[in-house]
Design an enzyme around this catalytic site. Structure first.
Site, PDB file in Angstrom:
ATOM      1  N   HIS A 126      24.761  37.731 -25.861  1.00 29.48           N
ATOM      2  CA  HIS A 126      23.633  37.029 -25.239  1.00 29.48           C
ATOM      3  C   HIS A 126      24.135  36.446 -23.922  1.00 29.48           C
ATOM      4  O   HIS A 126      24.265  35.241 -23.772  1.00 29.48           O
ATOM      5  CB  HIS A 126      23.094  35.945 -26.172  1.00 29.48           C
ATOM      6  CG  HIS A 126      22.354  36.482 -27.353  1.00 29.48           C
ATOM      7  ND1 HIS A 126      22.985  36.953 -28.480  1.00 29.48           N
ATOM      8  CD2 HIS A 126      21.022  36.657 -27.572  1.00 29.48           C
ATOM      9  CE1 HIS A 126      22.067  37.372 -29.349  1.00 29.48           C
ATOM     10  NE2 HIS A 126      20.875  37.201 -28.821  1.00 29.48           N
ATOM     11  N   TRP A 137      17.708  34.303 -21.908  1.00 29.37           N
ATOM     12  CA  TRP A 137      16.241  34.376 -21.955  1.00 29.37           C
ATOM     13  C   TRP A 137      15.608  34.018 -20.611  1.00 29.37           C
ATOM     14  O   TRP A 137      14.401  33.951 -20.496  1.00 29.37           O
ATOM     15  CB  TRP A 137      15.697  33.452 -23.053  1.00 29.37           C
ATOM     16  CG  TRP A 137      16.086  33.909 -24.426  1.00 29.37           C
ATOM     17  CD1 TRP A 137      15.343  34.703 -25.258  1.00 29.37           C
ATOM     18  CD2 TRP A 137      17.293  33.609 -25.129  1.00 29.37           C
ATOM     19  NE1 TRP A 137      16.030  34.909 -26.440  1.00 29.37           N
ATOM     20  CE2 TRP A 137      17.216  34.254 -26.392  1.00 29.37           C
ATOM     21  CE3 TRP A 137      18.435  32.868 -24.841  1.00 29.37           C
ATOM     22  CZ2 TRP A 137      18.240  34.181 -27.344  1.00 29.37           C
ATOM     23  CZ3 TRP A 137      19.453  32.787 -25.783  1.00 29.37           C
ATOM     24  CH2 TRP A 137      19.344  33.441 -27.009  1.00 29.37           C
ATOM     25  N   GLU A 188      18.060  44.973 -27.576  1.00 32.62           N
ATOM     26  CA  GLU A 188      16.607  44.720 -27.548  1.00 32.62           C
ATOM     27  C   GLU A 188      16.033  44.949 -26.152  1.00 32.62           C
ATOM     28  O   GLU A 188      15.125  44.249 -25.715  1.00 32.62           O
ATOM     29  CB  GLU A 188      16.304  43.314 -28.084  1.00 32.62           C
ATOM     30  CG  GLU A 188      16.783  43.152 -29.515  1.00 32.62           C
ATOM     31  CD  GLU A 188      16.588  41.763 -30.119  1.00 32.62           C
ATOM     32  OE1 GLU A 188      16.005  40.897 -29.464  1.00 32.62           O
ATOM     33  OE2 GLU A 188      17.050  41.566 -31.262  1.00 32.62           O
ATOM     34  N   TRP A 193      12.215  39.842 -23.314  1.00 33.33           N
ATOM     35  CA  TRP A 193      12.663  38.442 -23.387  1.00 33.33           C
ATOM     36  C   TRP A 193      14.064  38.213 -22.816  1.00 33.33           C
ATOM     37  O   TRP A 193      14.417  37.096 -22.504  1.00 33.33           O
ATOM     38  CB  TRP A 193      12.585  37.915 -24.817  1.00 33.33           C
ATOM     39  CG  TRP A 193      13.095  38.894 -25.847  1.00 33.33           C
ATOM     40  CD1 TRP A 193      14.351  38.980 -26.346  1.00 33.33           C
ATOM     41  CD2 TRP A 193      12.331  39.913 -26.498  1.00 33.33           C
ATOM     42  NE1 TRP A 193      14.436  39.999 -27.262  1.00 33.33           N
ATOM     43  CE2 TRP A 193      13.208  40.575 -27.381  1.00 33.33           C
ATOM     44  CE3 TRP A 193      10.986  40.331 -26.420  1.00 33.33           C
ATOM     45  CZ2 TRP A 193      12.792  41.653 -28.175  1.00 33.33           C
ATOM     46  CZ3 TRP A 193      10.579  41.390 -27.215  1.00 33.33           C
ATOM     47  CH2 TRP A 193      11.475  42.034 -28.078  1.00 33.33           C
ATOM     48  N   TYR A 258      12.345  42.923 -36.652  1.00 33.56           N
ATOM     49  CA  TYR A 258      11.911  41.776 -37.459  1.00 33.56           C
ATOM     50  C   TYR A 258      10.416  41.888 -37.776  1.00 33.56           C
ATOM     51  O   TYR A 258       9.891  41.050 -38.484  1.00 33.56           O
ATOM     52  CB  TYR A 258      12.148  40.462 -36.704  1.00 33.56           C
ATOM     53  CG  TYR A 258      13.612  40.131 -36.513  1.00 33.56           C
ATOM     54  CD1 TYR A 258      14.321  39.415 -37.472  1.00 33.56           C
ATOM     55  CD2 TYR A 258      14.302  40.535 -35.367  1.00 33.56           C
ATOM     56  CE1 TYR A 258      15.664  39.095 -37.299  1.00 33.56           C
ATOM     57  CE2 TYR A 258      15.635  40.227 -35.184  1.00 33.56           C
ATOM     58  CZ  TYR A 258      16.309  39.514 -36.152  1.00 33.56           C
ATOM     59  OH  TYR A 258      17.637  39.209 -35.987  1.00 33.56           O
ATOM     60  N   GLU A 292      19.880  44.706 -36.423  1.00 34.09           N
ATOM     61  CA  GLU A 292      19.425  43.337 -36.716  1.00 34.09           C
ATOM     62  C   GLU A 292      18.110  43.429 -37.437  1.00 34.09           C
ATOM     63  O   GLU A 292      17.218  44.169 -37.034  1.00 34.09           O
ATOM     64  CB  GLU A 292      19.124  42.534 -35.438  1.00 34.09           C
ATOM     65  CG  GLU A 292      20.222  41.698 -34.903  1.00 34.09           C
ATOM     66  CD  GLU A 292      19.754  40.840 -33.716  1.00 34.09           C
ATOM     67  OE1 GLU A 292      18.726  40.135 -33.831  1.00 34.09           O
ATOM     68  OE2 GLU A 292      20.417  40.890 -32.685  1.00 34.09           O
ATOM     69  N   TRP A 324      20.248  38.348 -39.549  1.00 31.63           N
ATOM     70  CA  TRP A 324      20.645  37.341 -38.561  1.00 31.63           C
ATOM     71  C   TRP A 324      21.219  36.097 -39.235  1.00 31.63           C
ATOM     72  O   TRP A 324      21.351  36.040 -40.447  1.00 31.63           O
ATOM     73  CB  TRP A 324      19.450  37.069 -37.621  1.00 31.63           C
ATOM     74  CG  TRP A 324      19.868  36.456 -36.325  1.00 31.63           C
ATOM     75  CD1 TRP A 324      19.488  35.238 -35.838  1.00 31.63           C
ATOM     76  CD2 TRP A 324      20.773  37.013 -35.357  1.00 31.63           C
ATOM     77  NE1 TRP A 324      20.111  35.005 -34.624  1.00 31.63           N
ATOM     78  CE2 TRP A 324      20.896  36.073 -34.315  1.00 31.63           C
ATOM     79  CE3 TRP A 324      21.502  38.213 -35.287  1.00 31.63           C
ATOM     80  CZ2 TRP A 324      21.719  36.285 -33.201  1.00 31.63           C
ATOM     81  CZ3 TRP A 324      22.316  38.435 -34.180  1.00 31.63           C
ATOM     82  CH2 TRP A 324      22.405  37.475 -33.157  1.00 31.63           C
ATOM     83  N   ARG A 325      21.584  35.131 -38.441  1.00 35.52           N
ATOM     84  CA  ARG A 325      22.433  34.012 -38.850  1.00 35.52           C
ATOM     85  C   ARG A 325      21.723  32.976 -39.731  1.00 35.52           C
ATOM     86  O   ARG A 325      20.499  32.898 -39.743  1.00 35.52           O
ATOM     87  CB  ARG A 325      22.988  33.345 -37.601  1.00 35.52           C
ATOM     88  CG  ARG A 325      21.949  32.681 -36.724  1.00 35.52           C
ATOM     89  CD  ARG A 325      22.451  32.407 -35.313  1.00 35.52           C
ATOM     90  NE  ARG A 325      21.539  31.498 -34.601  1.00 35.52           N
ATOM     91  CZ  ARG A 325      21.651  30.182 -34.614  1.00 35.52           C
ATOM     92  NH1 ARG A 325      22.638  29.609 -35.265  1.00 35.52           N
ATOM     93  NH2 ARG A 325      20.794  29.418 -33.974  1.00 35.52           N
ATOM     94  N   HIS A 336      16.022  28.265 -39.945  1.00 36.10           N
ATOM     95  CA  HIS A 336      16.328  29.490 -39.184  1.00 36.10           C
ATOM     96  C   HIS A 336      17.492  30.157 -39.912  1.00 36.10           C
ATOM     97  O   HIS A 336      18.640  30.057 -39.513  1.00 36.10           O
ATOM     98  CB  HIS A 336      16.694  29.091 -37.751  1.00 36.10           C
ATOM     99  CG  HIS A 336      16.942  30.253 -36.827  1.00 36.10           C
ATOM    100  ND1 HIS A 336      15.997  31.210 -36.530  1.00 36.10           N
ATOM    101  CD2 HIS A 336      18.047  30.605 -36.116  1.00 36.10           C
ATOM    102  CE1 HIS A 336      16.505  32.081 -35.669  1.00 36.10           C
ATOM    103  NE2 HIS A 336      17.748  31.753 -35.415  1.00 36.10           N
TER     104      HIS A 336
HETATM  105  C1  BMA Z   1      18.464  33.764 -31.605  1.00 39.13           C
HETATM  106  C2  BMA Z   1      18.438  32.484 -32.323  1.00 39.13           C
HETATM  107  C3  BMA Z   1      19.059  31.449 -31.446  1.00 39.13           C
HETATM  108  C4  BMA Z   1      20.450  31.874 -31.046  1.00 39.13           C
HETATM  109  C5  BMA Z   1      20.418  33.244 -30.446  1.00 39.13           C
HETATM  110  C6  BMA Z   1      21.797  33.765 -30.081  1.00 39.13           C
HETATM  111  O1  BMA Z   1      17.842  34.764 -32.359  1.00 39.13           O
HETATM  112  O2  BMA Z   1      19.155  32.601 -33.544  1.00 39.13           O
HETATM  113  O3  BMA Z   1      19.131  30.231 -32.150  1.00 39.13           O
HETATM  114  O4  BMA Z   1      20.985  30.974 -30.122  1.00 39.13           O
HETATM  115  O5  BMA Z   1      19.793  34.139 -31.297  1.00 39.13           O
HETATM  116  O6  BMA Z   1      22.681  33.691 -31.162  1.00 39.13           O
END
Ligand code: BMA
Length: 373
Positions: A126, A137, A188, A193, A258, A292, A324-325, A336
């Site tokens: 990112h 973003w 992506e 975005w 997603y 993802e 994802w996380r 989240h």
């Molecule tokens: C996004 C979210 C954000 C995060 C970003 C990069 O989808 O999970 O909170 O900062 O990814 O990890």
């Protein structure tokens, strides 16, 4: 125990054409990187590795506890694939990227831990908008033209790639091998975005960005990468390939989804996409992957077997699926999370999903790196 027949890793011939060469695009790829490519190709028809972003770093209700993993707490094993982000080697905040040795050191340790246990590592990036120096973003300031050759920010951008290169080259395990990383830059790109998204550069500029990235990392002596092309959602093979940079610079055909994976009602969209990606990857001698996905906060107690498992069944051949996380609500975004934690309503179904012989966690992995050969 899964035995891998690495030698049989060729692709059936294309109708009327030569069979694609099934090998990493980097002819100088390290032995372990080549082995990982061959292992994922050999496993994919019958097995899908399960992955989780940031799995070892934090989870739901905890941060920085050595050895902890929400996936392991629920299913008894670490995930088979660990997702990380190159952004985590830099200090946070706005302004020029500043390498943060302490953060990079932490990340390196997590990466090495997963590799030593036999897992696969994949990294997105990112990257903050390199012109505005804000975040990934920030699409207000056009950036791609400025970092391509001839642009005002070209030299500065290459310097940032060099920092990433040094990090990749620093991932050396105690046995002397470099950890192979499935690098998934500029992901992506079919969406709008990120500053490298479809609305913010032409297909030719995107391909230029990709090729410049690969060339620079190679020039920097990085040979422990597999390169993953990873779109967002799409409807047709043509749309999927609209910004495809070429078979000579891509090892993995992936997609992030997603949307199609939300419910039974949307599932046909996901099924259509996975069919397209698996067919394209197979015809090109590449690896297919769901790079993802996930259902945020997992409100559906049977999402794993009912939706994700069913979706993967539509077209066997994805080498891995990564969710994802799991943000820690105490110091991060609330609700989240994309893998269950103990007590979460989908936890039992997640265990069922991972017990499916096709879905592999780390404790079921064959030797992905041909260490014993
Ligand atoms: C996004 C979210 C954000 C995060 C970003 C990069 O989808 O999970 O909170 O900062 O990814 O990890």
């Amino acid at each position: 125990m899964i035995l891998l027949a690495l030698a049989s890793c060729t692709t059936p011939g294309l109708p009327g054409g030569a069979a694609p060469v099934a090998a990493p695009v980097d002819a100088a790829a390290t032995r372990e990187t080549r082995a990982l490519f061959a292992s994922l190709r050999a496993l994919a028809p019958t097995h899908t590795l399960f992955g989780h972003q940031d799995d070892l770093a934090y989870g739901y209700g905890w941060t920085g506890e050595p050895g902890r993993s929400d996936v392991k707490s629920v299913a008894g094993s670490y995930p088979a694939v660990y997702g990380w982000d190159v952004g985590d080697i830099f200090a946070g905040g706005k302004g020029p990227l500043r390498y943060d040795a302490a953060k990079a050191d932490k990340l390196r340790k997590w990466i090495l831990a997963g590799y030593r246990r036999g897992g696969a590592i994949t990294m997105s990036w990112h990257m903050p908008n390199p012109v505005a120096q804000t975040d990934a973003w920030d699409v207000a300031m056009p950036a791609v033209a400025a970092i391509l050759p001839g642009g005002d920010h070209h030299a500065a951008f290459l310097t940032e790639l060099d920092v990433a290169a040094r990090f990749f080259r620093s991932l050396r395990a105690p046995d002397g091998s470099l950890v192979p990383v499935i690098f998934r830059p500029w992901h992506e790109q079919t969406g709008n975005w990120f500053w490298w998204g479809a609305a913010h550069c032409t297909p030719a500029q995107f391909v230029g960005l990709w090729r410049m990235t690969v060339e620079r990392l190679r020039r920097d002596g990085v040979h422990n990468l597999l390169y993953a092309y990873s779109t967002d959602v799409f409807d047709t093979p043509t749309a999927y390939l609209a910004r495809y940079p070429g078979d000579d610079v891509v090892d993995v055909l992936g997609f992030d989804d997603y949307h199609g994976i939300e419910s039974r009602a949307t599932l046909p969209q996901f099924e259509q996409r996975i069919r397209i990606v698996v067919a394209l990857a197979n015809s090109r001698g590449k690896i297919a992957a769901v790079t993802e996905t996930g259902l945020q906060a997992l409100p559906d107690a049977t999402w794993w077997t009912d939706i994700l498992g069913r979706g993967l069944d539509a077209a066997p051949g994805a080498a891995w699926v990564l969710v994802w996380r799991n943000a820690n609500p105490a110091n991060d975004r609330k609700e989240h999370f994309f893998a269950p934690y103990p007590g979460q309503k989908s936890a039992a179904d997640f265990v069922d999903f991972t017990r499916d012989p096709r879905i592999l966690l780390e404790d079921e992995l064959p030797d992905l790196y041909a260490r014993r050969r």
